[in-house]
Design an enzyme around this catalytic site. Sequence first.
Site: not given
Length: 192
Positions: A98, A101-102
């Site tokens: 990603c 972000c996560s």
Amino acid sequence: MSLIEADSERLLAAVTSLLAQKGIASDDELVERQRVTDAASPGQGARMVARAWLDPEYRALMLADGAKAAEAIGIPMRGMPPLGVLENDAETHHLVVCTLCSCYPRAVLGYPPLWFKSAAYRARAVRDPRGILVEFGTTLPDSIRLRVVDSTADYRWMVLPMRPAGTEGWNEAQLTAIVREGDMIGVTLPQA
Ligand code: FE
């Protein structure tokens, strides 16, 4: 409680009450989703992979609709974004990141590992994917095409790795036991 904790508590309360007011998610639904996510682990994705290695029909379902395939073996997917499954073969290897972000397929793998969220992984997975794989102990032959796939808030990805040699005749439990978290992100390969 520190000031920062008090602020974050207030922010959380404000966001959850907005979600309820707008009819997006009730408090009960949020608590339920949190409970399901807390209980998720890479063992769930590993069960999907092992099943796909043994059952061509399940494999086809998994590649067509990852969320349906997860639900088919009892993994709760309600409220989760769609799940795409990337199949590795002798020509193509997939790596999931990603970049923003996560975003991670939490329903089937649990919470992301720290390295997945790190700025270093997010940048280098794109800039130097072969180099970062070597750091995970994975050296791909130059002949294998490497596809880096961006996981987002709207669409999560997991990798269906290739079944390793030396596992002929193994049952589903044996196969499940060798599939690790990194194998389903594409940083490592399952080992018999
Ligand atoms: Fe993200």
